[in-house]
Each structure stands twice: as C-alpha cells, then as structure tokens.
Design an enzyme around this catalytic site. Structure first.
Site, mmCIF file in Angstrom:
data_model
loop_
_atom_site.group_PDB
_atom_site.id
_atom_site.type_symbol
_atom_site.label_atom_id
_atom_site.label_comp_id
_atom_site.label_asym_id
_atom_site.label_seq_id
_atom_site.Cartn_x
_atom_site.Cartn_y
_atom_site.Cartn_z
ATOM 1 N N GLU A 1 -1.210 2.805 -4.990
ATOM 2 C CA GLU A 1 -1.558 4.029 -5.720
ATOM 3 C C GLU A 1 -0.329 4.894 -5.958
ATOM 4 O O GLU A 1 -0.026 5.784 -5.157
ATOM 5 C CB GLU A 1 -2.597 4.834 -4.928
ATOM 6 C CG GLU A 1 -3.946 4.185 -4.863
ATOM 7 C CD GLU A 1 -4.991 5.047 -4.153
ATOM 8 O OE1 GLU A 1 -4.629 6.086 -3.571
ATOM 9 O OE2 GLU A 1 -6.175 4.665 -4.186
ATOM 10 N N TRP B 1 -13.369 -0.124 0.231
ATOM 11 C CA TRP B 1 -12.537 0.469 1.280
ATOM 12 C C TRP B 1 -13.435 1.043 2.373
ATOM 13 O O TRP B 1 -14.285 1.856 2.041
ATOM 14 C CB TRP B 1 -11.682 1.577 0.653
ATOM 15 C CG TRP B 1 -10.758 2.239 1.617
ATOM 16 C CD1 TRP B 1 -10.965 3.405 2.298
ATOM 17 C CD2 TRP B 1 -9.462 1.772 2.006
ATOM 18 N NE1 TRP B 1 -9.887 3.688 3.092
ATOM 19 C CE2 TRP B 1 -8.944 2.719 2.929
ATOM 20 C CE3 TRP B 1 -8.690 0.645 1.667
ATOM 21 C CZ2 TRP B 1 -7.694 2.564 3.512
ATOM 22 C CZ3 TRP B 1 -7.449 0.505 2.255
ATOM 23 C CH2 TRP B 1 -6.966 1.458 3.169
ATOM 24 N N LYS C 1 -12.531 2.976 12.266
ATOM 25 C CA LYS C 1 -12.099 4.371 12.378
ATOM 26 C C LYS C 1 -13.303 5.291 12.155
ATOM 27 O O LYS C 1 -14.106 5.031 11.264
ATOM 28 C CB LYS C 1 -11.047 4.614 11.296
ATOM 29 C CG LYS C 1 -10.104 5.721 11.582
ATOM 30 C CD LYS C 1 -8.973 5.689 10.577
ATOM 31 C CE LYS C 1 -8.307 7.052 10.555
ATOM 32 N NZ LYS C 1 -7.158 7.071 9.672
ATOM 33 N N GLU D 1 -9.880 -0.998 -5.102
ATOM 34 C CA GLU D 1 -10.336 -0.104 -4.034
ATOM 35 C C GLU D 1 -11.425 0.801 -4.580
ATOM 36 O O GLU D 1 -11.245 1.434 -5.624
ATOM 37 C CB GLU D 1 -9.147 0.750 -3.558
ATOM 38 C CG GLU D 1 -9.226 1.184 -2.118
ATOM 39 C CD GLU D 1 -8.044 2.065 -1.734
ATOM 40 O OE1 GLU D 1 -6.941 1.527 -1.480
ATOM 41 O OE2 GLU D 1 -8.228 3.295 -1.678
ATOM 42 N N GLU E 1 -14.731 7.443 10.357
ATOM 43 C CA GLU E 1 -14.724 8.149 9.077
ATOM 44 C C GLU E 1 -15.714 7.452 8.141
ATOM 45 O O GLU E 1 -16.037 6.277 8.328
ATOM 46 C CB GLU E 1 -13.319 8.171 8.457
ATOM 47 C CG GLU E 1 -12.741 6.801 8.176
ATOM 48 C CD GLU E 1 -11.373 6.842 7.492
ATOM 49 O OE1 GLU E 1 -10.742 7.901 7.444
ATOM 50 O OE2 GLU E 1 -10.949 5.778 7.009
ATOM 51 N N THR F 1 -11.407 11.513 0.403
ATOM 52 C CA THR F 1 -10.662 11.709 1.647
ATOM 53 C C THR F 1 -10.849 10.514 2.583
ATOM 54 O O THR F 1 -10.187 10.414 3.601
ATOM 55 C CB THR F 1 -11.188 12.933 2.399
ATOM 56 O OG1 THR F 1 -12.600 12.721 2.618
ATOM 57 C CG2 THR F 1 -10.990 14.190 1.611
ATOM 58 N N TYR G 1 -13.750 6.866 -5.741
ATOM 59 C CA TYR G 1 -14.564 7.193 -4.570
ATOM 60 C C TYR G 1 -15.789 7.938 -5.095
ATOM 61 O O TYR G 1 -15.666 9.012 -5.688
ATOM 62 C CB TYR G 1 -13.730 8.021 -3.550
ATOM 63 C CG TYR G 1 -12.810 7.097 -2.808
ATOM 64 C CD1 TYR G 1 -11.671 6.579 -3.425
ATOM 65 C CD2 TYR G 1 -13.133 6.637 -1.538
ATOM 66 C CE1 TYR G 1 -10.868 5.653 -2.778
ATOM 67 C CE2 TYR G 1 -12.331 5.714 -0.880
ATOM 68 C CZ TYR G 1 -11.207 5.219 -1.504
ATOM 69 O OH TYR G 1 -10.431 4.289 -0.876
ATOM 70 N N HIS H 1 0.815 -1.218 0.000
ATOM 71 C CA HIS H 1 0.000 0.000 0.000
ATOM 72 C C HIS H 1 0.849 1.268 0.000
ATOM 73 O O HIS H 1 0.904 2.001 0.999
ATOM 74 C CB HIS H 1 -0.929 -0.039 1.209
ATOM 75 C CG HIS H 1 -2.139 0.838 1.091
ATOM 76 N ND1 HIS H 1 -3.282 0.459 0.454
ATOM 77 C CD2 HIS H 1 -2.380 2.105 1.539
ATOM 78 C CE1 HIS H 1 -4.187 1.423 0.522
ATOM 79 N NE2 HIS H 1 -3.653 2.442 1.174
HETATM 80 C C1 IDC Z 1 -7.366 6.810 3.903
HETATM 81 C C2 IDC Z 1 -7.996 6.130 5.058
HETATM 82 C C3 IDC Z 1 -7.528 6.641 6.315
HETATM 83 C C4 IDC Z 1 -6.039 6.570 6.304
HETATM 84 C C5 IDC Z 1 -5.486 7.459 5.240
HETATM 85 C C6 IDC Z 1 -4.000 7.363 5.105
HETATM 86 O O1 IDC Z 1 -9.379 6.114 4.888
HETATM 87 O O2 IDC Z 1 -8.077 5.922 7.384
HETATM 88 O O3 IDC Z 1 -5.520 6.955 7.517
HETATM 89 O O4 IDC Z 1 -6.023 7.166 4.036
HETATM 90 O O5 IDC Z 1 -3.466 8.475 5.562
HETATM 91 C C7 IDC Z 1 -6.965 5.984 -1.014
HETATM 92 C C8 IDC Z 1 -5.943 5.199 -0.307
HETATM 93 C C9 IDC Z 1 -6.361 4.906 1.096
HETATM 94 C C10 IDC Z 1 -7.116 6.072 1.673
HETATM 95 C C11 IDC Z 1 -8.419 6.220 0.903
HETATM 96 C C12 IDC Z 1 -9.373 7.272 1.436
HETATM 97 O O6 IDC Z 1 -5.563 4.035 -0.978
HETATM 98 O O7 IDC Z 1 -5.224 4.643 1.853
HETATM 99 O O8 IDC Z 1 -7.418 5.786 2.983
HETATM 100 N N1 IDC Z 1 -8.066 6.509 -0.461
HETATM 101 O O9 IDC Z 1 -8.786 8.517 1.480
HETATM 102 N N2 IDC Z 1 -6.959 6.331 -2.267
HETATM 103 C C13 IDC Z 1 -8.007 7.122 -2.521
HETATM 104 C C14 IDC Z 1 -8.743 7.251 -1.373
#
Ligand code: IDC
Length: 515
Positions: free
Chosen positions: A207, A330, A335, A296, A337, A303, A270, A169
C-alpha cells in the site's frame, strides 16, 4: 518458455482415473466434477498401450481405489491476464479467494500445513497471501531471517496445490522507493527459488501511501525496476502492483498503466470504512480495462478493528464475485482486533473448526466458500464483550459463565425471565437458521428456553426448547417471513420457575442462504 511442466503433475491422476474407468466399466463412477474445468490442453488421451487389467490390479469391491482429487493448481496451471480478467492456462476466467497472513514474522507460526489444508478443503480457499513487512522491527529490511518463515509457507502452498501471493508489505515506509534495493534483492531471490512453479504470485508493494507518494513519481519507477528483476527468473507468473492511497487509486493506474504482461493492480477496502465511492473508482478502472486484484479486504474498520460489518461486506463481496475479481481477507491472526480470523486459542496442528473462528473469521470463511450458508452473526462469547454491544441483554444479570461452557472458555448466562437479543438485517437472505447450544444451571421440567423473532413491531414465537440435563445443540429454523426484514432481531429468553435457575447459551449463530 513454459517453466513448469503441468503434465508431470497431472498425468498420474489422469492415468489412474483412466485405469479406474477401464477396470470398472459401467460401475457408475464418473470423474470428479472439477475435471470438467481441466484445461483441454492438459487432458491426455488414454495411452493406446494401456495395459490389460490383471486380477492383481483389480481393486476389491469393498476397497475401491480412492480417486485422487486434483488440486486447484493442477487444474488451472499457469495463470495469466487477458484484458482485465485473470484466466487459467486454458483461458477460462478464474477467481482466487483466500486469506492473508498478518505480519508474518510474528504470526507466521499460525500458518501451518494443517491450517492451510483445512482452509483449502473446507473453505475452498485457493490462494494464501504472505504479508512480509518491510520497515518494521521484524520486517525484511532489518530481519532478513524472515525468509525462513516465508519460504516455509510458500513450500506448504506448493505442496497443497494452492496459489500463494508473496506480498512486500510496505506501510509506514510510504513510498516503495525507500527500500527499492532491498525489494529488488528479495524478489530476485524469491523468483529464482520459485519462478518455475505456477503457484507463485508477486505483490511488489502492498500500500503506497502518504500525500507525496505518487503513481508517476514513485510507484511506476519502482515497478520499472522490480518487475524486470522478477522477469529475469520468472517470465510469466502474475505480478500485483500497489496503487496510491493505500491501494485505492486504481483509477489513476487505469489512466497510465504499466507496459508489462501479466500485471494486475491492487485494490484494498475495509467494509466498515469504505463503500460506494471506492466502488466508483473501481468501476472506472474496470471500464478502462484495468486488471484488478483485491489482495486485501476487511469486514471491519480500516483500522483493523471494530465489529463485523456484514451488510457492507456482503455488498462488496457480491460486487467482486459478479465480476470474478479475486479477493483476499485480512487477516489470519489471533491478535485481539476485529480483523483477526482466529480466536485466541487455536491448535494449529489440528483441522480448523468453526469454533476457532471469530465473527469476522466466520464471515470470511463463507465469503470465500461461496453463495450458501452465509453466517450473519456468530458468537461463542469468547471475547466477553457481547460483541461490541451488539447483543442486547435484559439486564446486568445476563452475564458470562466460565464454570460450564459448552466449548471454549465462556458461555452466556441468562437469569430468570432475562433474555439475550441480537439485531441484524435479514434483507438479502433466505432460509434463516438459528444455531445454538443451551443448558440449564439448576432448573426443572417445565422450564424452557423461548426463541422469538422481532419483525420491527412485535415479537413472534418460534419455538420453546424444553428442560434437559446437560448441553443440547441444535438448529432452529425460522419462518420465511423472517427473511428480508431490515429490523429483524432474534431473542433467547430464560423462562424458568426458580429465581436461582440460569440458562446457559453458547455457540450461537444465525446462518442463511444469500438470495
Ligand atoms: C493493521 C493490522 C494490525 C497491524 C497494523 C500495522 O490489522 O494488526 O499491527 O496494521 O501497524 C491495511 C494494511 C494492514 C493493516 C490493515 C488494518 O495493509 O497492514 O493492518 N489495513 O488496519 N491497509 C488498510 C487497512
């Protein structure tokens, strides 16, 4: 060379099943439906020397031999890529649907055998993704002990017969080249340990991102080292490669794909942030024949927070399902969120229940499970936010109740003549059903809870729920005219006589079938 002998795993149940059929001729038992999906190469003919049924072997009529249900991996075996499609060992198209862990060193404790089994059996989940961070304080680079957590989860997935994605990751490290040597070391070890199992899928760079990180200059050179390292130990399992701009630029990969077999390309979205312009990129890549894996997706903002974007998510999921593109939500986290599937308190040693899920979690469940019973919204009021203001309340006296919730720690509490109202478009749905639990705090016979729906112009009565002692949980069917309404909302009103009487409401959700 096939590294996994499928027959050793499937033969026992094929034999048991054959025996049940022989021993109980005409008993009406038919093989479970999934057996139709069994690759022909796996179905062994009944051995000619099948022993005669003896009285000892004949099951008692009232204790029928349970039919072992083959797992997804037993049914589909070794996956591979044909053209742009993921297919099973027999060459039939297969779509994997599942969820991803959150940062596994911190949230891996949630991923127990019981949780995975629940999702396999109740959600029809067939893949789980392990997001192992790289550069983070808890990531592999500084915390190689995360291996223990990771291998524990892979072992569960193998035991449960589901596929498992091992995700490297990368995130703030931008380019995968930064920790390439660690990645080679890690994937060499994982492929040596698990390469013989058809369960394992390698995702070598979550990513890639940052303006300076390019497909040609960074991702391809990285893949050219990591893929051969995996292939030394595992000649055939699927490898997913991340694409530039947080795994969105599949169009760039499509113009310059990698030269290896059984490679797929990551695409992430997303739904609260990404829409048609990203689908256009995917459309282009697919037209070029690129095999895409959505390793994902989130129903929230990019965010990781924000509300659940039902309609936008539905559009994405429909698009993916129609094209048999695999998808992974995802994330399996507590957490606080929007992306988290789980509410704060969950017993990871007991089967997972809907009450344990957030609104986004419920949405993910039904996106994974399939067409029926989509949940348009769901609230157990545990977040104490009335879901980011998505509920309209009559006034501030409509609040939370902690003394006597139905489930969890909170219920909604509505004062005399007050209401709670929730708007959601019902455009792509039919057979709407409102689920709720209600109770009276005080009150007397004659008091009621009124349910109305709004069609954009007026409120239309649906039903009146009578006064009762204690909690009542029920489904209220809405009329057909409530389907397909953009400005739909549903209202729950406390029609009570005394000023002090309150109506408590908990576990409210609106379910429907997708058209
Ligand atoms: C977010 C998580 C959060 C985590 C953070 C990393 O939701 O809990 O602490 O990132 O700092 C991604 C990433 C994934 C992200 C997610 C949402 O692969 O790690 O997780 N996201 O932001 N890519 C697009 C969105």
């Amino acid at each position: 060379m096939k590294r996994y002998d499928l027959m050793t795993k499937t033969l026992p149940w094929v034999l048991i099943l054959s025996m049940v059929l022989i021993i109980l001729p005409g008993c009406g038992k038919t093989p479970p439906e999934q057996i139709i999906a069994t690759p022909p190469s796996e179905v062994s003919p009944t051995p000619s020397g099948t022993p005669e049924a003896t009285p000892d072997a004949t099951p008692e009529p009232d204790s029928p031999t349970p039919e072992p249900v083959p797992t997804v991996v037993e049914l589909n075996g070794q996956l591979r890529v044909e053209g742009s499609q993921l297919v099973n060992e027999a060459g039939q198209p297969i779509q994997l649907r599942g969820v991803s862990s959150s940062e596994v060193a911190s949230f891996g404790y949630l991923v127990t055998y019981e949780m995975l089994k629940s999702m396999r059996d109740d959600w029809n989940l067939n893949v789980f993704r392990i997001a192992m961070y790289t550069e983070d304080a808890t990531g592999y680079v500084r915390n190689p002990r995360v291996m223990e957590i990771v291998t524990g989860i892979i072992d569960h997935c193998i035991d449960l017969g589901i596929y498992v994605i091992m995700d490297w990751h990368i995130l703030y490290d931008n380019t995968p080249l930064k920790y390439k040597d660690h990645a080679v070391e890690f994937f060499s070890e994982i492929s040596a340990l698990y390469g013989e199992h058809p369960n394992i899928i390698y995702e070598i760079c979550n990513e890639p991102n940052g303006r300076d990180t390019t497909w040609e200059g960074h991702i391809k050179p990285y893949a050219d080292e990591v893929i051969p390292a995996i292939r030394k130990n595992d000649p055939d399992n699927i490898i997913i490669v991340g694409t530039p701009t947080w795994s969105q630029d599949v169009d760039i990969a499509a113009d310059d794909p990698l030269p290896y077999d059984n490679v797929m390309y990551a695409f992430h979205f997303y739904a609260g942030s990404h829409g048609q312009s990203l689908r256009d990129k995917m459309e282009y890549a697919l037209s070029k024949g690129l095999p895409i894996f959505v390793s994902e997706w989130g129903s929230c903002l990019n965010t990781g927070d924000g509300p659940t974007f039902h309609e936008e998510s539905m559009e994405w999921i429909k698009y993916l399902d129609e094209r048999m593109i695999s998808h992974v939500n995802w994330s399996f986290s507590v957490k606080p969120e929007g992306a988290s599937i789980l509410r704060a308190k969950v017993n990871t040693k007991a089967p997972l229940r809907d009450i344990d899920l957030t609104e986004g979690g419920l949405f993910a469940k039904y996106a994974i499970k399939g067409k029926k019973d989509t949940v348009l919204f769901a609230d157990g009021f545990e977040t104490k936010t009335f879901y980011h203001g998505k509920w309209k309340r009559s006034n501030e006296s409509t609040t939370y109740e902690t003394e006597n919730p139905y489930k969890g720690d909170y219920a909604a509490s509505i004062g005399r003549d007050g209401f709670l109202e929730r708007a959601v478009s019902t455009v792509p749905y039919e057979n709407l059903k409102l689920h709720l639990a209600y109770a009276f705090d005080g009150g007397k016979p004659g008091d009621i809870v009124k349910i109305d729906w709004f069609n954009g112009t007026e409120y239309i009565p649906v039903t009146e729920l009578p006064f009762a002692d204690g909690w009542t949980e029920l489904d209220v069917e809405l009329p057909d005219s409530a389907s397909g309404v953009r400005d739909f909302s549903v209202r729950i009103t406390a029609a009570v006589t005394d000023e002090g009487t309150r109506v408590l409401v908990d576990e409210v959700w609106l379910a429907a079938d997708k058209k």
